[in-house]
Design an enzyme around this catalytic site. Structure first.
Site, mmCIF file in Angstrom:
data_model
loop_
_atom_site.group_PDB
_atom_site.id
_atom_site.type_symbol
_atom_site.label_atom_id
_atom_site.label_comp_id
_atom_site.label_asym_id
_atom_site.label_seq_id
_atom_site.Cartn_x
_atom_site.Cartn_y
_atom_site.Cartn_z
ATOM 1 C CG ASP A 50 40.299 37.210 46.556
ATOM 2 O OD1 ASP A 50 39.507 37.526 45.637
ATOM 3 O OD2 ASP A 50 41.341 37.857 46.795
ATOM 4 C CD GLU A 121 43.512 40.487 43.246
ATOM 5 O OE1 GLU A 121 43.846 41.588 43.734
ATOM 6 O OE2 GLU A 121 42.385 39.991 43.433
ATOM 7 C CD GLU A 189 37.850 42.931 38.906
ATOM 8 O OE1 GLU A 189 36.867 43.250 39.601
ATOM 9 O OE2 GLU A 189 38.727 42.133 39.289
#
Length: 288
Positions: A50, A121, A189
């Site tokens: 995204d 996520e 991340e």
């Protein structure tokens, strides 16, 4: 004799790579030519992120992109790949309402875009429920913990996670929870490598790092890898080419030749037969 094409990458193959200690290469791409370049380079996974909201659509945030826009990007990437495993990011707002909404969205990315898996996520109770529902529907899920851009406001902005005691403990809980919810792989991340190293031995699924030190694999954005991204980039980015400069230089050279009259030259056009010129002149004369 022509060599047989490499077999498509599957979830089974990715699990085998983790078990064998074979690094997994993932790149984030958003369109057909980028996917073709990644495919020719032999990457294992392509993520239709995204982040395309900012990188190719010009939005100021990932949360602006719609499901239909992401489907368009994902379908283009799928058309550009044969071997690579394609993972589709589901955009913000397309799974938050209910498990049923999440399954419906995930089904669209598989059916309409041809994705092999979707990425979700976060690791809240609701998010874990979404992962379980999508997996139960037969769609592979990649989890994503650490810095989660879709909910970065709740994390205090786009900042590294796991750097203090509370954040590190939360990261460990979330990584394990996403695995137990049924994700077949996990993107981590912006988490210190030392913290990631603590939990990795307990994770049976491949860990794909981005700003998270050594892992079972790595992912970077196509435009970052090639030096196309303008302005400041994240600390974890490494550019392997200067394609952005080459693109600007090429367009500038074209513009200079147009303005000076050098382009187009005779070799850039098509020859006409004498009778075609005569016919055009005659037709113009009739209209004068």
């Amino acid at each position: 004799m022509t060599a047989a094409p490499a077999a498509p990458v599957t979830t089974t193959r990715l699990a085998e790579m983790k078990a064998a200690g074979e690094p997994i290469v993932m790149v984030t791409a958003y369109d057909y030519p980028s996917a073709r370049a990644a495919e020719r380079a032999g990457v294992d996974m392509v993520l239709v992120g995204d982040s395309g909201a900012q990188v190719v659509l010009g939005y100021d945030s990932t949360v602006r992109v719609s499901t239909d826009e992401m489907l368009t990007l994902a379908a283009a990437v799928r058309r550009g790949t044969q071997r690579a495993f394609v993972v589709c990011d589901v955009p913000f707002g397309s799974t938050e309402v209910s498990d049923e909404q999440a399954v419906t969205t995930a089904l669209r990315f598989v059916r309409e875009a041809g994705g092999d898996a979707v990425k979700l996520e976060g690791a809240s109770a609701a998010r874990l429920s979404r992962i379980r529902a999508v997996v139960a529907a037969g769609i592979p899920v990649v989890g994503h913990v650490g810095l989660t851009p879709q909910t970065a406001v709740a994390l205090g902005g786009l900042r590294a996670q796991g750097r203090d005691a509370d954040s590190a403990a939360r990261f460990v809980r979330e990584a394990l929870a996403v695995q137990e919810a049924g994700a077949f792989a996990l993107v981590v991340e912006a988490v210190p490598a030392e913290v990631v190293a603590v939990v990795r031995p307990a994770l049976r699924i491949p860990v794909i790092g981005i700003g998270a030190g050594p892992a079972d694999g790595q992912v970077l954005v196509f435009h970052d890898v090639l030096g196309i991204t303008e302005g400041r980039v994240a600390k974890f980015v490494k550019a392997y080419a200067a394609v952005g400069d080459a693109m600007s230089d090429g367009v500038a050279a074209y513009a200079a030749e147009v303005r000076s009259g050098v382009f187009p030259a005779a070799e850039h056009g098509y020859a006409a037969r004498p009778e075609a010129v005569a016919a055009a002149e005659a037709e113009l004369a009739r209209h004068s």
